[in-house]
Design a protein around this motif. Structure first.
Motif, mmCIF file in Angstrom:
data_model
loop_
_atom_site.group_PDB
_atom_site.id
_atom_site.type_symbol
_atom_site.label_atom_id
_atom_site.label_comp_id
_atom_site.label_asym_id
_atom_site.label_seq_id
_atom_site.Cartn_x
_atom_site.Cartn_y
_atom_site.Cartn_z
ATOM 1 N N LEU A 221 12.902 -13.735 -15.519
ATOM 2 C CA LEU A 221 12.098 -14.698 -14.766
ATOM 3 C C LEU A 221 12.987 -15.601 -13.918
ATOM 4 O O LEU A 221 12.716 -15.820 -12.727
ATOM 5 N N MET A 225 13.035 -15.589 -9.722
ATOM 6 C CA MET A 225 12.663 -16.785 -8.967
ATOM 7 C C MET A 225 13.691 -17.148 -7.904
ATOM 8 O O MET A 225 13.396 -17.928 -6.989
ATOM 9 N N SER A 233 12.555 -22.712 -6.995
ATOM 10 C CA SER A 233 12.668 -22.034 -8.284
ATOM 11 C C SER A 233 12.643 -23.032 -9.433
ATOM 12 O O SER A 233 11.919 -22.851 -10.421
ATOM 13 N N VAL A 236 9.087 -24.472 -9.959
ATOM 14 C CA VAL A 236 8.157 -23.519 -10.569
ATOM 15 C C VAL A 236 8.481 -23.316 -12.044
ATOM 16 O O VAL A 236 7.588 -23.299 -12.899
ATOM 17 N N ILE A 240 6.028 -24.030 -15.248
ATOM 18 C CA ILE A 240 5.668 -23.056 -16.274
ATOM 19 C C ILE A 240 6.029 -23.581 -17.653
ATOM 20 O O ILE A 240 5.270 -23.452 -18.612
ATOM 21 N N SER A 259 1.356 -13.706 -16.006
ATOM 22 C CA SER A 259 0.790 -13.477 -14.677
ATOM 23 C C SER A 259 -0.015 -14.675 -14.200
ATOM 24 O O SER A 259 0.095 -15.090 -13.039
ATOM 25 N N LEU A 262 2.331 -17.558 -13.199
ATOM 26 C CA LEU A 262 2.964 -17.323 -11.898
ATOM 27 C C LEU A 262 1.957 -17.476 -10.765
ATOM 28 O O LEU A 262 2.271 -18.041 -9.714
ATOM 29 N N ASN A 263 0.733 -16.988 -10.969
ATOM 30 C CA ASN A 263 -0.282 -17.071 -9.931
ATOM 31 C C ASN A 263 -0.669 -18.522 -9.657
ATOM 32 O O ASN A 263 -0.865 -18.928 -8.508
ATOM 33 N N SER A 270 3.271 -14.649 -6.231
ATOM 34 C CA SER A 270 3.505 -14.206 -7.607
ATOM 35 C C SER A 270 3.753 -12.701 -7.700
ATOM 36 O O SER A 270 4.475 -12.237 -8.575
ATOM 37 N N VAL A 273 7.414 -11.919 -7.340
ATOM 38 C CA VAL A 273 8.155 -12.273 -8.553
ATOM 39 C C VAL A 273 7.875 -11.279 -9.666
ATOM 40 O O VAL A 273 8.780 -10.878 -10.407
ATOM 41 N N GLU A 274 6.626 -10.854 -9.815
ATOM 42 C CA GLU A 274 6.282 -9.896 -10.876
ATOM 43 C C GLU A 274 7.066 -8.602 -10.736
ATOM 44 O O GLU A 274 7.584 -8.068 -11.729
#
Length: 320
Positions: A221, A225, A233, A236, A240, A259, A262-263, A270, A273-274
């Protein structure tokens, strides 16, 4: 050659967990070295099994390159004989006979190279550089285990050799200086700092069998990012962490939670990133990277497959 039953787990968890050392698993090492060609590299490995997989991955990566005929490899093992190394490479899909016949692979015991030779090791590097240029080869890679210096009680000589690495060698040589994590801990603080400072890239390579899935996910992760830059980064990641304080437990067991997180933080970004998380995660756990589309459903499926495959593989290793 020597024998070794040690584990270097202590290394990362104590003294040198810092920003100057990049941590990676053996399955990742081939690409990491490709990204650091023609550099003076320090590779600290966790145990012999990890080192074996690492040098095999490096050799495979170089010989799978389209310009492999222009590249040559010199491997200087300490904990294994030259014969054992070549047999291990052959078992791992390296055409050792062909590579030796064309002069693209040479394996010599590091004790002979460093301790019994009367020629200064850095002078040998300069001579190799001249030969490579004269033969119009693209480059050469040297993988050299420095553990033999402890056998000969020549630790000061080892450090002196590394800090006086010849500048001329950087133009065509990728020199990978390898040392067991527990041997690295035998250096004093000043020696450690000098070794890290005088290498352009410092890696700590761990065995994929020893990693924890949730830790690999958290690292993936963070790496994914980076595409947005450090400032975004950090924002975010903090978001999270705040929304999901039990991140390792929740995100590691439920791809929907990851998910959704991130969304919420990135909206359409997202998906980028996924995909990056999945690629990094599969590499870290030593699995082949699958084809990944941009759908949310595919992320859930590939994430679940990675976790289940990791758990099955780890269970099989524990039974061995």
């Amino acid at each position: 050659m020597s024998t070794d039953n040690r584990s270097g787990n202590n290394f990362w968890s104590t003294t040198y967990h810092n920003n100057n050392i990049t941590k990676c698993t053996a399955p990742e090492i081939g690409q990491t070295i490709q990204n650091n060609f023609n550099k003076h590299i320090l590779l600290i490995y966790e145990d012999l099994e990890t080192f074996r997989e690492a040098y095999a991955r490096i050799v495979q990566s170089i010989f799978n390159n389209s310009n492999a005929d222009e590249d040559s490899i010199l491997l200087l093992p300490y904990l294994e004989s030259a014969e054992t190394v070549m047999r291990y490479l052959q078992e791992n899909e390296v055409d050792v006979s062909s590579a030796r016949r064309t002069g693209n692979l040479t394996v010599i015991d590091s004790v002979k190279w460093f301790l019994t030779s009367k020629t200064d090791p850095n002078r040998l590097l300069e001579d190799m550089t001249s030969i490579i240029k004269a033969q119009n080869k693209k480059s050469a890679t040297i993988i050299r285990d420095l553990g033999c210096f402890f056998l000969g009680e020549k630790v000061n000589e080892l450090v002196g050799m590394e800090i006086s690495f010849p500048e001329s060698a950087r133009s065509v040589l990728t020199t990978i200086c390898c040392i067991h994590g527990e041997d690295f801990e035998r250096f004093n603080a000043q020696q450690k700092d000098a070794l890290i400072k005088h290498h352009q890239c410092v890696l700590y390579v761990t065995n994929a069998a020893n990693i924890i899935f949730e830790v690999a996910l958290a690292e993936s992760l963070d790496e994914a990012m980076k595409v947005f830059g450090k400032h975004i980064s950090d924002i975010v990641i903090r978001h999270i962490h705040a929304e999901y304080p039990n991140q390792a437990e929740l995100l590691g067991s439920n791809p929907s939670v990851l998910s959704d997180a991130l969304n919420t933080a990135l909206d359409s970004g997202s998906r980028i990133v996924e995909r990056r998380i999945l690629r990094s995660l599969y590499k870290k756990i030593g699995m082949s990277i699958p084809e990944i589309d941009s759908s949310n459903k595919d992320f859930h499926q590939k994430f679940t497959e990675a976790r289940e495959l990791f758990q099955r593989t780890k269970a099989q290793r524990l039974k061995q």
